[in-house]
Design an enzyme around this catalytic site. Structure first.
Site, PDB file in Angstrom:
ATOM      1  N   ASP A 290      49.534  36.031  42.239  1.00 40.17           N
ATOM      2  CA  ASP A 290      50.410  35.610  41.118  1.00 40.17           C
ATOM      3  C   ASP A 290      48.885  33.895  41.042  1.00 40.17           C
ATOM      4  OD1 ASP A 290      51.151  34.643  38.255  1.00 40.17           O
ATOM      5  OD2 ASP A 290      52.480  35.048  39.085  1.00 40.17           O
TER       6      ASP A 290
HETATM    7  C1  BGC Z   1      52.751  34.095  35.851  1.00 37.37           C
HETATM    8  C2  BGC Z   1      51.971  35.766  35.466  1.00 37.37           C
HETATM    9  C3  BGC Z   1      50.831  35.836  34.784  1.00 37.37           C
HETATM   10  C4  BGC Z   1      49.788  35.087  35.460  1.00 37.37           C
HETATM   11  C5  BGC Z   1      48.861  34.419  34.237  1.00 37.37           C
HETATM   12  C6  BGC Z   1      51.645  32.956  35.707  1.00 37.37           C
HETATM   13  O1  BGC Z   1      51.869  32.039  35.615  1.00 37.37           O
HETATM   14  O2  BGC Z   1      53.604  34.162  36.051  1.00 37.37           O
HETATM   15  O3  BGC Z   1      53.230  36.618  35.535  1.00 37.37           O
HETATM   16  O4  BGC Z   1      50.344  36.904  34.778  1.00 37.37           O
HETATM   17  O5  BGC Z   1      50.295  34.376  34.869  1.00 37.37           O
HETATM   18  O6  BGC Z   1      48.538  34.174  33.449  1.00 37.37           O
END
Ligand code: BGC
Length: 759
Positions: A290
């Site tokens: 993530d």
């Molecule tokens: C979130 C994810 C997301 C990623 C990319 C993160 O902050 O937890 O769910 O896919 O950002 O935008």
């Protein structure tokens, strides 16, 4: 003659094989693909390999940035294999051209985006989509999203989010399918089928990314990013199944989670990322971290710096670094220092290239930009249908709904009646407020067509404490025959990522507005816009009709107007328990029984006996949900026959072997005067088992449409998959048990049948 027959058989066989749709996991097991990867790996430098294991964002941050923006240069050097948040055919093609034409090995880029509930055509937020209990519809919606995204160059979505969420305080409860693993698994697989289409290489297919692996939804206190403690059995039984469902459906990629699960950061957990995901489930795609979750191993306290963080995350099974800027500067050096074997890097690169090849990016790297001008009418139509199916009728005293608005004056009040942007919910992707039809627009049109009249008053803002709009709202109510009140949360600030709340009431001064309008004595329909269950006690007592509408997407207005006026009927059901008080959280229907169960305890007076006192309960609030899982009313009435099971006895041995199954049936009858959708639910309870089992568990469901007066027999099967659980010995088996079975309209009702499961 014999030869002829053999030839005929062969021809028939080939015909049958050719007619079979390709397996959803075909992309993962193609020798030609593997040979192509072998050839590429032989030519790649270590730096080029590491480049495939990095993704950076083009703007749109959800965390700290990397400080890098020299993407073009990196791409040309083969040092960056994927970019996200860059969309549009022109923009992605420009960058892709650099990868394809300038980089040494011409490996195409993969463009990612959070396409969560639509790309341009925004559907209801995922929690609303789950309330449709209609996986086929979810699949269709995901297909539309994939079509739009792929034409804009995006071939990778960070969806579905399949985290089970049992705590309404957690803002990201809006992004998933609620609290139940069975429903959650069905929805998870439906998203993957929709995004990836019949085959990943289709021109309108995009790779799914199942997230957040795993346990993120169990954040302590419902506070986002917080640690989670999930005992291994619960993890296996409740939190893992929706993830596994996406592997089985052929899901191409996974995202590791932020939180520390059982003291091990999820982005450094070999147990989940390697043991469970790869070894047990056979996942052949790649895992991306993530946003900065590798870098966050440092504040979590398991890595001193980005070098150590890289080593830990990579060893655990995170193939690709999203925005931590950890693998880029450190992975090659770790290989040279002998900390990370190059063969392991090769395996990760193989997984990434496998997905890129499967997507057909090598043959068709560019997007055509088709359909980017506007939403297609048939897609808007699907968005409207999805919104209508997602609405949950919580209360409808005296049949106030559908409204009899002919020639009447309707006061439309509240901050969400005419706010197009809010309708897009959190993670609106490329949704455009200009595409949204608000309730004010749609209701005015429809009521005026019926010779009625709509008076609109905003009343208040979502978050303000100023009451300067109250008097207009009260005047509007007084001038009207019926009031439609639109109240709820702020979609962007209060729901989704970093949107956890410690209070679950209507924010700002909306409760005061509700009470002021109710004091006029006019009949009120309350539409609740929220990304989570709210505490609605006052409304439940004082407002005759309540509909939960979530954040409904681009067709919010027409869908709500149709349901309010009865052009269509609400048939959605809750997928999360609505509490009576925040203090009940985490609240979920599939809890265990204590030794002192207390549902139905009389709270109106102090207990009179020790038997009444020493129960597992609160002294001030019942244990039950205000509106339970599976609950939702319709504009009709449907009766259920007794639950009938094909046999009152079965053997665990046969069930485990798959040679026995139970058939469960019930007959439904629409006894009301309107056609209706009914979500029929199958629940079980097992007692006499080696461990405590939930008081109820969903094991089947079907959304059926019944004409007025129509009857329908609904049939379910209970076999090994439905009856097995991780037992005392941590074996996933069917045990001898007393089995109670309900076919029911929600998780608290239904007529039970008994089956005794012997050895
Ligand atoms: C979130 C994810 C997301 C990623 C990319 C993160 O902050 O937890 O769910 O896919 O950002 O935008």
């Amino acid at each position: 003659m014999r030869i002829l027959r053999v030839v005929l058989c062969f021809v028939l066989l080939v015909g049958v094989v050719a007619a079979q749709p390709p397996s959803p996991t075909a992309w993962a097991n193609d020798p030609q693909v593997e040979a192509k990867i072998d050839a590429l790996l032989k030519q790649m430098t270590l730096d080029e390999k590491v480049g495939q294991l990095i993704t950076y964002s083009q703007g749109a941050a959800t965390g700290p940035g990397t400080g890098r923006s020299n993407y073009k240069e990196m791409v040309a050097q083969g040092k960056l294999g994927s970019i996200f948040n860059l969309t549009g055919a022109d923009q992605t093609n420009e960058m892709q051209k650099i990868a394809v034409e300038k980089s040494r090995l011409h490996i195409p880029l993969l463009f990612g985006l959070d396409v969560i509930h639509g790309f341009r055509t925004e559907f209801p937020v995922p929690l609303g989509m789950s309330a449709t209990w209609d996986p086929a519809l979810v699949e269709q919606a995901a297909r539309v999203a994939a079509k739009e995204a792929s034409h804009a160059g995006v071939r990778w979505t960070y969806s579905p989010m399949v985290d089970i969420a049992r705590d309404a305080r957690w803002g990201r409860i809006v992004e998933g399918a609620g609290e139940d693993p069975y429903l959650g698994s069905a929805m998870a697989a439906a998203y993957v089928r929709g995004y990836q289409g019949a085959q990943l290489g289709g021109p309108e297919s995009i790779a799914s990314c199942t997230k957040h692996f795993v346990g993120y939804g169990a954040a302590e206190g419902g506070r986002d990013y917080n640690t989670a403690e999930i005992p291994v059995r619960l993890l296996r039984q409740v939190y893992l199944p929706p993830f596994q469902a996406t592997v089985d459906a052929g899901g191409a990629t996974f995202m590791s989670a932020f939180e520390a699960l059982n003291e091990v950061p999820a982005s450094a957990s070999a147990m989940t990322l390697t043991q469970v995901l790869r070894k047990e489930w056979g996942f052949k795609g790649f895992v991306v971290s993530d946003w900065d979750s590798i870098g966050e191993l440092i504040p979590q306290g398991v890595a001193a710096d980005h070098r150590v963080a890289s080593a830990k995350a990579f060893a655990a099974g995170v193939d690709m670094d999203m925005e931590s800027n950890a693998y880029g500067p450190h992975l090659a050096e770790l290989v040279k220092a002998g900390v990370v074997p190059e063969s392991v890097v090769d395996e990760s690169v193989r997984r990434v290239l496998r997905v890129k090849i499967a997507l057909g990016l090598f043959e068709h790297p560019y997007a055509d930009g088709k359909g980017s001008g506007a939403i297609a009418p048939e897609d808007a139509e699907l968005a409207r249908k999805a919104a209508e199916e997602s609405f949950v009728l919580l209360k409808n005293d005296g049949g106030l709904l559908p409204l009899k608005a002919n020639g009447k004056t309707v006061a439309l009040i509240g901050p969400l009646a005419d706010d197009a942007g809010q309708m897009l919910g959190s993670w609106g992707a490329k949704g455009d407020a200009k595409d949204v039809v608000t309730l004010r627009t749609a209701l005015t049109r429809q009521v005026e067509a019926a010779q009625g009249h709509v008076i609109y008053a905003k009343g208040t803002d979502i978050l303000t404490m100023s009451d300067k709009g109250f008097s207009d709202a009260v005047v509007a109510a007084k001038q009207s025959d019926i009031v439609v009140l639109t109240l709820g949360e702020d979609a962007v600030w209060m729901t989704g990522e970093a949107g956890s709340r410690a209070n679950l009431d209507l924010p700002g001064n909306q409760q005061t507005l509700l009470e002021a309008v109710a004091a006029t004595g006019k009949p009120i329909v309350l539409l609740v816009f929220s990304g989570r269950p709210l505490v609605l006690n006052w409304a439940a007592q004082h407002v005759p009709a309540i509909v939960e509408v979530w954040f409904p997407g681009v067709q919010a207005g027409p869908a709500m107007a149709n349901v309010l006026l009865g052009t269509s009927s609400p048939g959605g059901r809750l997928t999360t328990s609505f509490p009576r008080a925040v203090g009940q959280e985490p609240l979920y229907y599939n809890h265990f029984s204590t030794g002192r169960p207390a549902d139905g305890a009389d709270l109106s007076r102090p207990p009179k006996t020790s038997g009444e006192k020493y129960l597992s309960r609160y002294v001030d609030v019942p244990n039950s949900a205000l509106y339970p899982f599976g609950y939702g009313l319709t504009y009709s009435t449907v009766t259920y026959s007794a639950t009938s099971v094909s046999s009152s006895a079965a053997s665990a041995k046969d069930l485990n072997a798959g040679t026995a199954k139970l058939t469960v049936t019930a007959e439904l009858k629409n006894t009301g005067g309107r056609a209706t959708d009914e979500v029929v639910q199958l629940y079980i309870r097992q007692t006499g088992t080696s461990i405590v089992r939930p008081v109820r568990e969903l094991k089947g469901f079907r959304r059926v449409t019944l004409a007025p007066g129509a009857s329908q027999k609904v049939e379910f099967t209970l076999g090994r998959d439905e009856l097995k659980f991780w037992n005392l010995d941590m074996k996933d088996v069917v045990e001898p048990a007393q089995l109670t079975v309900w076919v029911a309209p929600d998780s608290t009702s239904g007529k039970p049948a008994q089956v005794s499961i012997g050895q």
